[in-house]
Design an enzyme around this catalytic site. Structure first.
Site, PDB file in Angstrom:
ATOM      1  N   LYS A  87       1.175  -1.471   0.078  1.00  0.00           N
ATOM      2  CA  LYS A  87       0.065   0.217  -0.199  1.00  0.00           C
ATOM      3  C   LYS A  87       1.316   1.838  -0.361  1.00  0.00           C
ATOM      4  CE  LYS A  87      -4.649   0.676   2.329  1.00  0.00           C
ATOM      5  NZ  LYS A  87      -4.818   0.409   3.912  1.00  0.00           N
TER       6      LYS A  87
HETATM    7  C1  E4P Z   1      -8.492   0.827   4.364  1.00  0.00           C
HETATM    8  O1  E4P Z   1      -7.671   0.919   3.264  1.00  0.00           O
HETATM    9  C2  E4P Z   1      -8.400   1.846   4.594  1.00  0.00           C
HETATM   10  O2  E4P Z   1      -6.990   2.434   5.550  1.00  0.00           O
HETATM   11  C3  E4P Z   1      -9.097   2.873   5.488  1.00  0.00           C
HETATM   12  O3  E4P Z   1     -10.545   1.360   4.772  1.00  0.00           O
HETATM   13  C4  E4P Z   1      -9.253   3.746   5.818  1.00  0.00           C
HETATM   14  O4  E4P Z   1     -10.888   3.782   7.151  1.00  0.00           O
HETATM   15  P1  E4P Z   1     -10.989   5.037   8.232  1.00  0.00           P
HETATM   16  O5  E4P Z   1     -10.964   6.246   7.215  1.00  0.00           O
HETATM   17  O6  E4P Z   1     -11.929   3.694   8.718  1.00  0.00           O
HETATM   18  O7  E4P Z   1      -9.933   4.951   8.670  1.00  0.00           O
END
Ligand code: E4P
Length: 218
Positions: A87
């Site tokens: 990522k």
């Molecule tokens: C996943 O890939 C993301 O980091 C995550 O969905 C972020 O979610 P949030 O906005 O609830 O922290």
């Protein structure tokens, strides 16, 4: 549409896997911290544990923000398992890193995406997945589902291969809307996935069937 669970909690990942509908997992440094995972060895071991449970794509986020640092981290993370997807944040250095990694055959998930313009750059760089953050867009009174629609339209017109991975999901309804408007993958907390199961008429109907069966056996 693929279902990913958005957590680093092993019990929740196992529960989602047992449902039989799990295709992958997404994590981020905040989710790893929530599980109390500290130090590189423990973090790598935790990713390996997640990969062995899910046997599908597992997003592991870099914490470097410069090209060299991101590449070094990505290449190390990729040694953990073939399921690892690195990522990378949607920043200038991140786009360069995604391009480099895609040419090396390392899967990437471009994260922290909030506009269709960013989505075009990530796809051009060869990202495997693109993560638009629905809930965080809604948090500032914009419309996260409109973002999914716009990106899906652009990707369809341009025939980009990058998969739209709708992230930052806060409700079962958002999962349905992401499915409706063209997300290839939805990653959400386990409770939103389980929320898809719930309907009062299912509960009432099942209770009636069971009661009628019990009465007929007296
Ligand atoms: C996943 O890939 C993301 O980091 C995550 O969905 C972020 O979610 P949030 O906005 O609830 O922290």
């Amino acid at each position: 549409m693929k279902f990913f669970v958005d957590t680093a909690n092993l019990a929740q990942i196992k529960e989602a896997k047992d449902l039989g509908i799990l295709d992958g997992v997404t994590t981020n440094p905040s989710l790893m911290a929530k599980e109390g995972i500290k130090g590189k060895n423990n973090i790598f071991k935790h990713y390996a544990d997640i990969c062995s449970i899910v046997e599908g794509d597992v997003s592991a986020e870099v914490i470097s923000v410069d090209f060299e640092g991101m590449i070094k981290e990505a290449e190390e993370l990729a040694t953990i398992s073939p399921y690892i997807v690195v990522k990378i944040p949607m920043i200038k250095e991140g786009i360069k890193a995604i391009k480099y990694l895609s040419e090396k055959g390392i899967k990437t998930n471009c994260t922290l995406v909030f506009s269709a313009g960013q989505a075009i750059l990530a796809a051009k760089a060869g990202a495997t997945y693109l993560s638009p953050f629905i809930g965080r867009v809604n948090d500032i009174t914009w419309d996260g589902i409109e973002l999914i629609k716009e990106i899906a339209e652009v990707y369809s017109v341009q025939m980009f291969d990058t998969e739209i991975l709708a992230a930052s999901i806060r409700s079962p309804r958002q999962i349905v809307e992401c499915a409706k408007y063209g997300a290839d993958v939805v990653t959400s907390p386990l409770n939103s996935i389980l929320g898809l199961l719930r309907h009062p008429l299912t509960d009432v109907g099942l209770e009636k069937f069971l009661q009628d069966y019990r009465n007929s056996q007296k």
